[in-house]
Structure formats: structure tokens, C-alpha cells
Design a protein around this motif. Sequence first.
Motif, PDB file in Angstrom:
ATOM      1  N   LYS A  61       0.870  -1.175   0.000  1.00 33.57           N
ATOM      2  CA  LYS A  61       0.000   0.000   0.000  1.00 33.57           C
ATOM      3  C   LYS A  61       0.909   1.228   0.000  1.00 33.57           C
ATOM      4  O   LYS A  61       1.492   1.585   1.022  1.00 33.57           O
ATOM      5  CB  LYS A  61      -0.907  -0.012   1.231  1.00 33.57           C
ATOM      6  CG  LYS A  61      -1.886   1.156   1.321  1.00 33.57           C
ATOM      7  CD  LYS A  61      -2.754   1.004   2.566  1.00 33.57           C
ATOM      8  CE  LYS A  61      -3.585   2.250   2.833  1.00 33.57           C
ATOM      9  NZ  LYS A  61      -4.611   2.468   1.804  1.00 33.57           N
ATOM     10  N   GLY A 100      -4.051   2.556  -2.785  1.00 34.50           N
ATOM     11  CA  GLY A 100      -4.255   1.129  -2.998  1.00 34.50           C
ATOM     12  C   GLY A 100      -2.946   0.400  -3.184  1.00 34.50           C
ATOM     13  O   GLY A 100      -1.857   0.982  -3.116  1.00 34.50           O
ATOM     14  N   GLY A 102       0.171  -1.364  -4.905  1.00 33.76           N
ATOM     15  CA  GLY A 102       0.913  -0.999  -6.100  1.00 33.76           C
ATOM     16  C   GLY A 102       2.366  -1.383  -5.993  1.00 33.76           C
ATOM     17  O   GLY A 102       2.813  -1.969  -4.999  1.00 33.76           O
ATOM     18  N   ASP A 120      -3.257   0.748  -7.704  1.00 32.72           N
ATOM     19  CA  ASP A 120      -4.716   0.745  -7.687  1.00 32.72           C
ATOM     20  C   ASP A 120      -5.210   2.166  -7.388  1.00 32.72           C
ATOM     21  O   ASP A 120      -4.679   2.843  -6.517  1.00 32.72           O
ATOM     22  CB  ASP A 120      -5.189  -0.229  -6.607  1.00 32.72           C
ATOM     23  CG  ASP A 120      -6.694  -0.360  -6.532  1.00 32.72           C
ATOM     24  OD1 ASP A 120      -7.385   0.175  -7.420  1.00 32.72           O
ATOM     25  OD2 ASP A 120      -7.171  -0.999  -5.578  1.00 32.72           O
ATOM     26  N   SER A 122      -8.676   3.012  -6.870  1.00 34.52           N
ATOM     27  CA  SER A 122     -10.012   3.128  -6.289  1.00 34.52           C
ATOM     28  C   SER A 122     -10.185   2.223  -5.074  1.00 34.52           C
ATOM     29  O   SER A 122     -11.227   1.610  -4.880  1.00 34.52           O
ATOM     30  CB  SER A 122     -11.079   2.798  -7.337  1.00 34.52           C
ATOM     31  OG  SER A 122     -10.883   1.490  -7.849  1.00 34.52           O
ATOM     32  N   ALA A 123      -9.145   2.134  -4.261  1.00 35.82           N
ATOM     33  CA  ALA A 123      -9.189   1.260  -3.098  1.00 35.82           C
ATOM     34  C   ALA A 123      -9.901   1.932  -1.927  1.00 35.82           C
ATOM     35  O   ALA A 123     -10.092   3.147  -1.899  1.00 35.82           O
ATOM     36  CB  ALA A 123      -7.769   0.882  -2.687  1.00 35.82           C
ATOM     37  N   ASP A 129      -6.780  -2.849   0.966  1.00 37.69           N
ATOM     38  CA  ASP A 129      -7.932  -3.325   0.203  1.00 37.69           C
ATOM     39  C   ASP A 129      -7.450  -4.323  -0.857  1.00 37.69           C
ATOM     40  O   ASP A 129      -6.868  -3.934  -1.868  1.00 37.69           O
ATOM     41  CB  ASP A 129      -8.643  -2.139  -0.449  1.00 37.69           C
ATOM     42  CG  ASP A 129      -9.970  -2.514  -1.075  1.00 37.69           C
ATOM     43  OD1 ASP A 129     -10.198  -3.724  -1.263  1.00 37.69           O
ATOM     44  OD2 ASP A 129     -10.771  -1.612  -1.364  1.00 37.69           O
ATOM     45  N   SER A 132     -10.121  -4.438  -4.362  1.00 36.23           N
ATOM     46  CA  SER A 132     -10.249  -3.352  -5.328  1.00 36.23           C
ATOM     47  C   SER A 132      -9.482  -3.560  -6.631  1.00 36.23           C
ATOM     48  O   SER A 132      -9.956  -3.115  -7.678  1.00 36.23           O
ATOM     49  CB  SER A 132      -9.823  -2.034  -4.691  1.00 36.23           C
ATOM     50  OG  SER A 132      -9.905  -0.972  -5.597  1.00 36.23           O
ATOM     51  N   PRO A 133      -8.304  -4.188  -6.659  1.00 35.76           N
ATOM     52  CA  PRO A 133      -7.570  -4.302  -7.933  1.00 35.76           C
ATOM     53  C   PRO A 133      -8.357  -4.943  -9.064  1.00 35.76           C
ATOM     54  O   PRO A 133      -8.077  -4.677 -10.237  1.00 35.76           O
ATOM     55  CB  PRO A 133      -6.348  -5.143  -7.546  1.00 35.76           C
ATOM     56  CG  PRO A 133      -6.109  -4.815  -6.113  1.00 35.76           C
ATOM     57  CD  PRO A 133      -7.485  -4.663  -5.515  1.00 35.76           C
ATOM     58  N   ASP A 135     -11.243  -4.209  -9.967  1.00 33.01           N
ATOM     59  CA  ASP A 135     -12.091  -3.198 -10.609  1.00 33.01           C
ATOM     60  C   ASP A 135     -11.464  -2.662 -11.887  1.00 33.01           C
ATOM     61  O   ASP A 135     -12.160  -2.146 -12.761  1.00 33.01           O
ATOM     62  CB  ASP A 135     -12.360  -2.028  -9.653  1.00 33.01           C
ATOM     63  CG  ASP A 135     -13.142  -2.461  -8.425  1.00 33.01           C
ATOM     64  OD1 ASP A 135     -13.775  -3.526  -8.492  1.00 33.01           O
ATOM     65  OD2 ASP A 135     -13.098  -1.742  -7.410  1.00 33.01           O
ATOM     66  N   ASP A 137      -9.356  -0.067 -12.152  1.00 32.10           N
ATOM     67  CA  ASP A 137      -9.066   1.374 -12.134  1.00 32.10           C
ATOM     68  C   ASP A 137      -7.649   1.569 -11.615  1.00 32.10           C
ATOM     69  O   ASP A 137      -7.352   1.240 -10.458  1.00 32.10           O
ATOM     70  CB  ASP A 137     -10.059   2.120 -11.239  1.00 32.10           C
ATOM     71  CG  ASP A 137     -11.480   2.034 -11.768  1.00 32.10           C
ATOM     72  OD1 ASP A 137     -11.628   1.994 -12.990  1.00 32.10           O
ATOM     73  OD2 ASP A 137     -12.410   2.009 -10.948  1.00 32.10           O
ATOM     74  N   TRP A 138      -6.776   2.146 -12.465  1.00 32.76           N
ATOM     75  CA  TRP A 138      -5.358   2.213 -12.133  1.00 32.76           C
ATOM     76  C   TRP A 138      -4.827   3.634 -12.324  1.00 32.76           C
ATOM     77  O   TRP A 138      -5.430   4.453 -13.001  1.00 32.76           O
ATOM     78  CB  TRP A 138      -4.554   1.245 -13.011  1.00 32.76           C
ATOM     79  CG  TRP A 138      -4.959  -0.170 -12.824  1.00 32.76           C
ATOM     80  CD1 TRP A 138      -5.863  -0.877 -13.571  1.00 32.76           C
ATOM     81  CD2 TRP A 138      -4.516  -1.051 -11.796  1.00 32.76           C
ATOM     82  NE1 TRP A 138      -5.995  -2.146 -13.090  1.00 32.76           N
ATOM     83  CE2 TRP A 138      -5.178  -2.287 -11.989  1.00 32.76           C
ATOM     84  CE3 TRP A 138      -3.619  -0.922 -10.730  1.00 32.76           C
ATOM     85  CZ2 TRP A 138      -4.960  -3.395 -11.164  1.00 32.76           C
ATOM     86  CZ3 TRP A 138      -3.413  -2.025  -9.899  1.00 32.76           C
ATOM     87  CH2 TRP A 138      -4.076  -3.236 -10.123  1.00 32.76           C
TER      88      TRP A 138
END
Length: 260
Positions: A61, A100, A102, A120, A122-123, A129, A132-133, A135, A137-138
Amino acid sequence: QWWVTNLVNYTGRNTGQFADGLGVLSQPNDGDLGEDVNFTGLPLLWWEQPLPSGLIWRIGKLGLTELAGTNRYAHDGRADYLNSVLVKESTAGYTVADGGLGINLELRRERWSLSATFADASADDDWVDFSSPVDGDWQAIGEAALTPSINRLGAGNYRLTLSQIDAIEVAEHDTRSGWGIGFSADQELGEDYALMLRWSRAVRRMTDFRQVFAAGFLFTRPFGWDDDTLGLAAWRASPEPNLDPPPDAAPYRTEYGLEA
């Protein structure tokens, strides 16, 4: 590296409400709690491993504002300057996206460094979280830095940062996406003085700002005190076009500020 934070709103009035009352976007960076009166969370938890080749990798994170767009004299909104436009790249998506999982890679040399981050976007920001990965969204960040030591002046840091973020929903009917560019510089002027500078610009909307320029002058050893700093900084911040102001407030305009 890990960092747990606890924020408490003792007054019932946060910095966001303070800025809304003035009709400005450039607000004190004092931990805006929104409707909450108490918050405990884990902003970062990463493993960092340096290798003999000068390569450093980090995974977990990630605290993105600790890895990109940094400035020695304008980075910590409680210890350096207070206003948010001075201590971070105000147009960059990574300054508002929830932290998020990464990975970050940095190649460090004596006079320069290169780094790349993929994380990530949008965590759930409170803790780690793992869901969330998926999803998709990066966000991505690339940075090149020069770290010269200039004759009769001293050490300097010059950072050029490119950032990109997928569409993320930061609030109801408020989606951010796009890319941006930022430049951060700090330069010693002998033993007692220094300069700092920030400039950033967004392409499409990532934050409420379209472009920000800030510059400051510092006494790094006032009156011979090695552990103290005196600074004066000014900024010019342009809001995103067609940004809706708070209810009953005038439209946002270009803002100017001065902080000592």
C-alpha cells in the motif's frame, strides 16, 4: 515502511468548510475530515528493498505523495508550509485517489534518478484493500529527477513528474480522470538560504485545479538556529473551468496567496 494516522475534529468545523466560506479552493492542509469527527487509518504499508545496482523496489500500500513530486522545503503540511498548493502537486490525480496496492521501481544514481509507479486507484483508503484491484481502475506515475551539487550554492533537487489516472468516482456524480505534468524544485543558496518552486498542470479533470504555480524563499538557519526555518511563499492557482462552487457562493476565480 508503515504509517498509522488518527485524526480528530475538536472544533466541529473542518478546513473544507473554512475554504468554502471564503469561496476558495486553496485551503490549509490540516486533515479535512468531512462529516466525520474521528478517523483512524493506514495511509501506507510497503516493503522496500534496495539492490546493489542502485535499483530500489517497493511493493504494498504505497504512499504516493511520499514517492512523487516531493520537495525538501515544501512537502509536509504540518511542518513546512500549511497551504495545500505549496506542499503537493495540486493538479495530480495521485494526490486525491484512495491509496491502494501498487509497485514502485526507482533507479538511483549520485546525480539523477528515475522512478515508475503503478497502483490501484479506487481502493478503500482506510486499510489494505485486496478486493479493489479487480475493478481495473489504475494510476501510473513516472518521474525523472536531477540532484546536482552546484558550486558556491549547494545541493539541489529538480523533479519532473508525469501522472495518469483512470476514471475514479471521488464523490457522487464526481468522476476524475486524465493526466498531468508537475515540476518541483528546491535549491540551496549557500548555507543559510534556499529556494523552492512548484508548477503543475492537468489535462482533463483530475482535481479541482487546472494549473498551479508556487514559489518560496527560505532562511534555512535563521539567527544561526540549525533546527529552524523561516519561509515566505506565494502562489497562483487556476480552478478547473465550469467547476461548480458551493451553494450560494460566487463562481471560482483564479486565486492568489501568500504564506509566511
